[in-house]
Every structure is written in C-alpha cells, then in structure tokens.
Design a protein around this motif. Structure first.
Motif, PDB file in Angstrom:
ATOM      1  N   GLU A  22      -5.934  -8.913 -10.693  1.00 23.62           N
ATOM      2  CA  GLU A  22      -7.159  -8.110 -10.838  1.00 23.62           C
ATOM      3  C   GLU A  22      -8.171  -8.612  -9.826  1.00 23.62           C
ATOM      4  N   ALA A  23      -8.856  -7.689  -9.159  1.00 20.26           N
ATOM      5  CA  ALA A  23      -9.695  -8.087  -8.024  1.00 20.26           C
ATOM      6  C   ALA A  23     -10.847  -9.016  -8.412  1.00 20.26           C
ATOM      7  N   GLU A  24     -11.363  -8.911  -9.625  1.00 24.07           N
ATOM      8  CA  GLU A  24     -12.512  -9.745 -10.011  1.00 24.07           C
ATOM      9  C   GLU A  24     -12.115 -10.978 -10.812  1.00 24.07           C
ATOM     10  N   SER A  25     -11.202 -10.788 -11.800  1.00 23.03           N
ATOM     11  CA  SER A  25     -10.841 -11.932 -12.659  1.00 23.03           C
ATOM     12  C   SER A  25      -9.747 -12.787 -12.027  1.00 23.03           C
ATOM     13  N   LEU A  26      -9.047 -12.256 -11.046  1.00 19.02           N
ATOM     14  CA  LEU A  26      -7.899 -12.907 -10.388  1.00 19.02           C
ATOM     15  C   LEU A  26      -6.749 -13.182 -11.364  1.00 19.02           C
ATOM     16  N   LYS A  27      -6.706 -12.417 -12.445  1.00 23.79           N
ATOM     17  CA  LYS A  27      -5.585 -12.552 -13.393  1.00 23.79           C
ATOM     18  C   LYS A  27      -4.403 -11.729 -12.903  1.00 23.79           C
ATOM     19  N   GLU A  28      -3.190 -12.316 -12.995  1.00 23.26           N
ATOM     20  CA  GLU A  28      -1.969 -11.606 -12.569  1.00 23.26           C
ATOM     21  C   GLU A  28      -1.833 -10.300 -13.352  1.00 23.26           C
ATOM     22  N   VAL A  29      -1.387  -9.263 -12.684  1.00 21.57           N
ATOM     23  CA  VAL A  29      -1.138  -8.002 -13.382  1.00 21.57           C
ATOM     24  C   VAL A  29       0.332  -7.608 -13.225  1.00 21.57           C
ATOM     25  N   LYS A  30       0.835  -6.870 -14.202  1.00 17.42           N
ATOM     26  CA  LYS A  30       2.232  -6.418 -14.132  1.00 17.42           C
ATOM     27  C   LYS A  30       2.305  -5.021 -13.538  1.00 17.42           C
ATOM     28  N   LYS A  31       1.228  -4.258 -13.763  1.00 14.83           N
ATOM     29  CA  LYS A  31       1.181  -2.879 -13.264  1.00 14.83           C
ATOM     30  C   LYS A  31      -0.088  -2.692 -12.460  1.00 14.83           C
ATOM     31  N   ILE A  32       0.002  -1.921 -11.388  1.00 18.53           N
ATOM     32  CA  ILE A  32      -1.194  -1.645 -10.586  1.00 18.53           C
ATOM     33  C   ILE A  32      -2.073  -0.666 -11.359  1.00 18.53           C
ATOM     34  N   GLN A  33      -3.284  -1.129 -11.663  1.00 12.61           N
ATOM     35  CA  GLN A  33      -4.226  -0.302 -12.429  1.00 12.61           C
ATOM     36  C   GLN A  33      -5.621  -0.738 -12.026  1.00 12.61           C
ATOM     37  N   GLY A  34      -6.529   0.207 -11.775  1.00  5.84           N
ATOM     38  CA  GLY A  34      -7.882  -0.189 -11.361  1.00  5.84           C
ATOM     39  C   GLY A  34      -7.854  -0.831  -9.990  1.00  5.84           C
ATOM     40  N   LYS A  35      -8.696  -1.840  -9.790  1.00  5.42           N
ATOM     41  CA  LYS A  35      -8.782  -2.484  -8.471  1.00  5.42           C
ATOM     42  C   LYS A  35      -8.009  -3.800  -8.483  1.00  5.42           C
ATOM     43  N   VAL A  36      -7.006  -3.900  -7.628  1.00  6.99           N
ATOM     44  CA  VAL A  36      -6.207  -5.130  -7.570  1.00  6.99           C
ATOM     45  C   VAL A  36      -6.251  -5.731  -6.171  1.00  6.99           C
TER      46      VAL A  36
ATOM     47  N   ILE B 203       0.847  -1.205   0.000  1.00  2.00           N
ATOM     48  CA  ILE B 203       0.000   0.000   0.000  1.00  2.00           C
ATOM     49  C   ILE B 203       0.880   1.252   0.000  1.00  2.00           C
ATOM     50  N   GLU B 204       1.916   1.208   0.849  1.00  2.00           N
ATOM     51  CA  GLU B 204       2.822   2.361   0.976  1.00  2.00           C
ATOM     52  C   GLU B 204       3.498   2.662  -0.376  1.00  2.00           C
ATOM     53  N   LEU B 205       3.965   1.617  -1.058  1.00  2.00           N
ATOM     54  CA  LEU B 205       4.651   1.824  -2.338  1.00  2.00           C
ATOM     55  C   LEU B 205       3.691   2.394  -3.386  1.00  2.00           C
ATOM     56  N   VAL B 206       2.465   1.853  -3.413  1.00  2.00           N
ATOM     57  CA  VAL B 206       1.479   2.363  -4.388  1.00  2.00           C
ATOM     58  C   VAL B 206       1.170   3.832  -4.074  1.00  2.00           C
ATOM     59  N   ASN B 207       1.056   4.147  -2.795  1.00  2.00           N
ATOM     60  CA  ASN B 207       0.794   5.543  -2.408  1.00  2.00           C
ATOM     61  C   ASN B 207       1.917   6.478  -2.833  1.00  2.00           C
ATOM     62  N   LYS B 208       3.146   5.909  -2.955  1.00  2.00           N
ATOM     63  CA  LYS B 208       4.287   6.725  -3.402  1.00  2.00           C
ATOM     64  C   LYS B 208       4.331   6.829  -4.919  1.00  2.00           C
ATOM     65  N   GLY B 209       3.374   6.176  -5.591  1.00  2.00           N
ATOM     66  CA  GLY B 209       3.310   6.272  -7.048  1.00  2.00           C
ATOM     67  C   GLY B 209       3.959   5.100  -7.767  1.00  2.00           C
ATOM     68  N   ILE B 210       4.416   4.091  -7.022  1.00  2.00           N
ATOM     69  CA  ILE B 210       5.050   2.938  -7.680  1.00  2.00           C
ATOM     70  C   ILE B 210       3.961   1.972  -8.132  1.00  2.00           C
ATOM     71  N   SER B 211       4.032   1.571  -9.411  1.00  2.00           N
ATOM     72  CA  SER B 211       2.970   0.684  -9.913  1.00  2.00           C
ATOM     73  C   SER B 211       3.520  -0.618 -10.488  1.00  2.00           C
ATOM     74  N   ASP B 212       4.855  -0.763 -10.491  1.00  2.00           N
ATOM     75  CA  ASP B 212       5.472  -1.969 -11.038  1.00  2.00           C
ATOM     76  C   ASP B 212       5.325  -3.133 -10.029  1.00  2.00           C
ATOM     77  N   CYS B 213       4.569  -4.154 -10.430  1.00  2.00           N
ATOM     78  CA  CYS B 213       4.253  -5.244  -9.494  1.00  2.00           C
ATOM     79  C   CYS B 213       5.493  -6.061  -9.111  1.00  2.00           C
ATOM     80  N   CYS B 214       6.457  -6.193 -10.057  1.00  2.00           N
ATOM     81  CA  CYS B 214       7.693  -6.928  -9.735  1.00  2.00           C
ATOM     82  C   CYS B 214       8.398  -6.285  -8.561  1.00  2.00           C
ATOM     83  N   ARG B 215       8.526  -4.966  -8.626  1.00  2.00           N
ATOM     84  CA  ARG B 215       9.210  -4.195  -7.573  1.00  2.00           C
ATOM     85  C   ARG B 215       8.448  -4.363  -6.249  1.00  2.00           C
TER      86      ARG B 215
END
Ligand code: AMP
Length: 281
Positions: free
Chosen positions: A246-260, A210-222
């Motif tokens: 992804e919160a509904e499809s449960l598909k892995e994401v590379k970047k945080i976008q929408g609801k995860v 949560i902290e990293l996303v709040n800092k603007g980081i969206s790379d899921c690997c990191r």
C-alpha cells in the motif's frame, strides 16, 4: 550563490529571509547531483523565493563507515549545476558540525522503517530520519522536496513531520530517468558500462507490472513472479526484493487495489540500486 558550512550562519540567513517575507524551498541531498536532484531545485525555484540545497553524506545512514567514504563526490561540478538550476544557498556542513562529540539523539519511525529497504539495511532509516529532522530544524524551510525514487524515505519523512508537528510542507517529486528508463542515482556512476546497461532491466520489470495491471491482472503473486523472471534472466542481477505494498502504510498487499507501490531492490555485483512505480486502480 552562498555556501554555508556552519549551522549558525545557515540559521541566521534563514531567519533574515523569513523575516522579510521570503518563502524558502529546501532540497536535502548527499551530492553527486544529477537531473533528479536538479528537477527538484528547478521546481523549488518556481515555488519559493529562496532555494537551499544541502550536500551532506550522512554517515548515520550507512551500515559501515567505509560506505560513506566511498560515496561519489564532485563538489566543483555540484556547485555549478546547483547554481545554474536556481540554487541560492548551499549548506555543506562537515560530520563534526552535524554530530559533535557527545551526540546522543536518534529518531525512529516505527514499522514503516522495517519493511522494504529496512529489512536488509537495519538502522538505515534511523539515520535518514535523524539527519532530515536536523536539517529541517536548521533550514526551517516552508517547503522541503524529496524524490519519489526513494519512496519509502518520502513516506517515513511525511510520517515524522506529521507525528512531530513540524512546519515544513513535504513535497514528493517524480522520478527522473535516463533514456532507457534507469532511474537516475548518484550510485549509477559506480556502475561499469555493462552493469549500467544491465541495470535498465529494473524499469523493464516495473513496466511489466504496469502492463499486467492494465490487462486487468490484480494478483500480486503472479505480477511479482513475472517481474522476477525478467530480473533473474538478466545476468549479474541479484534480486534483494520485489514488493507490492500500500502506497502510504507500506503494508504488503495480495491484490492490487487503490494506490500501491511496486518496489524493487537489485544488486549489480555489489552495487545496490532501487526503483519503484506507483499504480492506482
Ligand atoms: P540523495 O542525494 O541520493 O540522497 O537524494 C537526494 C534527494 O533526491 C532524495 O529526496 C531523493 O529521493 C531524490 N532523488 C534521487 N534520485 C532521484 C531521481 N532519479 N528522481 C527524482 N528524485 C531523485
């Protein structure tokens, strides 16, 4: 508070209640009730006229039968806490009542059952979907409550209810945590004092995300690698998975976008715990 062990008496009671216009709220559980369960009972008591709690340790969802036998149980305490939280009926069938000799029907919700917890726990969600479908048919509630703590389970149940045109409204309730952030779970009783304090690391790793996303980081690997560092620095914690989906499809994401959903499963010696947070950007 009434206690029913038979499916027929449970169904007859509900038929009467619904015929007289009472709305029924239902919370399926495996017992060893804690504030996570009771928060849903309290909510259901506000939103319905009648609250039904099932207590059934479902053997179908365990890999080995011994695991179901080892599942924590405290019926006397459960009855007291369920009643004081506002339960009107406990449904407590035995295994033969739910799966009599000759039982043959199983429910499989494809794809979303094979990821996250489904990777290692083959068949687990077939067991979950099957028992929940049976319980929803027996109790036929207006609303059924599930915890966000088991996020994948909630997604699977919502999909099943949608696909099979079932009536109950599925409500997902927030995760209730201990003071140090550990998600409440019936399994926490099995932890030693040391394991119990070590287990707080799971929520610390999720808060890091949560902290990293709040800092603007969206790379899921990191994000996952920083979470992994926190978890692996904790002695005796063995990571089963760290996933961002992804919160509904449960598909892995590379970047945080929408609801995860950021989800972790960690073993503390042989005790397996799961936790998650949702993040929306
Ligand atoms: P269980 O008895 O572990 O099968 O859980 C029964 C229901 O309670 C499921 O819908 C769980 O997701 C929910 N639940 C378990 N732990 C928690 C928690 N800490 N907060 C909210 N709901 C929970």
């Amino acid at each position: 508070m009434k206690i029913f062990n038979q499916i027929s008496e449970m169904k007859a009671f509900i038929r009467e209640q619904q015929a007289s216009g009472n709305a029924v709220g239902f919370i399926p559980t495996m017992g060893a009730l804690h504030e996570g369960h009771l928060s849903m009972v309290k909510r259901a008591a506000k939103e319905n006229n009648i609250v039904v709690v099932s207590i059934f340790v479902n053997p179908l969802q365990f890999g080995k039968p011994e695991e179901a036998d080892r599942y924590p149980a405290n019926m006397e305490k459960d009855l007291k806490s369920a009643e004081s939280a506002g339960t009107h009926v406990i449904f407590h069938p035995d295994v033969m009542e739910m799966y009599p000799e000759g039982y043959k029907t199983y429910i499989e919700v494809k794809e979303i059952s094979d990821v996250l917890c489904g990777v290692k726990r083959k068949g687990h969600f077939i067991g979950v979907a099957t028992v929940v479908l049976k319980l929803l048919n027996i109790v036929h509630p207006d609303r059924a409550y599930f915890g966000q703590k088991d996020a994948q389970q909630a997604v699977i149940i919502k999909q099943m209810v949608r696909d099979l045109n079932m009536d109950p409204e599925i409500i997902v309730s927030p995760t209730i945590r201990e003071n140090d952030g550990l998600a409440m779970s019936s399994r926490n009783i099995l932890l030693s004092e040391l394991q119990r304090s070590n287990a707080a690391v799971m929520y610390r790793s999720l808060k890091k995300a949560i902290e990293l996303v709040n800092k603007g980081i969206s790379d899921c690997c990191r994000i996952k690698s920083e979470m992994e560092q926190i978890l692996t620095n904790q002695a005796n914690a063995e990571v089963e998975y760290i996933s961002i989906v992804e919160a509904e499809s449960l598909k892995e994401v590379k970047k945080i976008q929408g609801k995860v959903l950021v989800a972790v499963a960690v073993l503390f010696d042989s005790i397996r715990l799961i936790d998650n947070v949702t993040i929306e950007v």
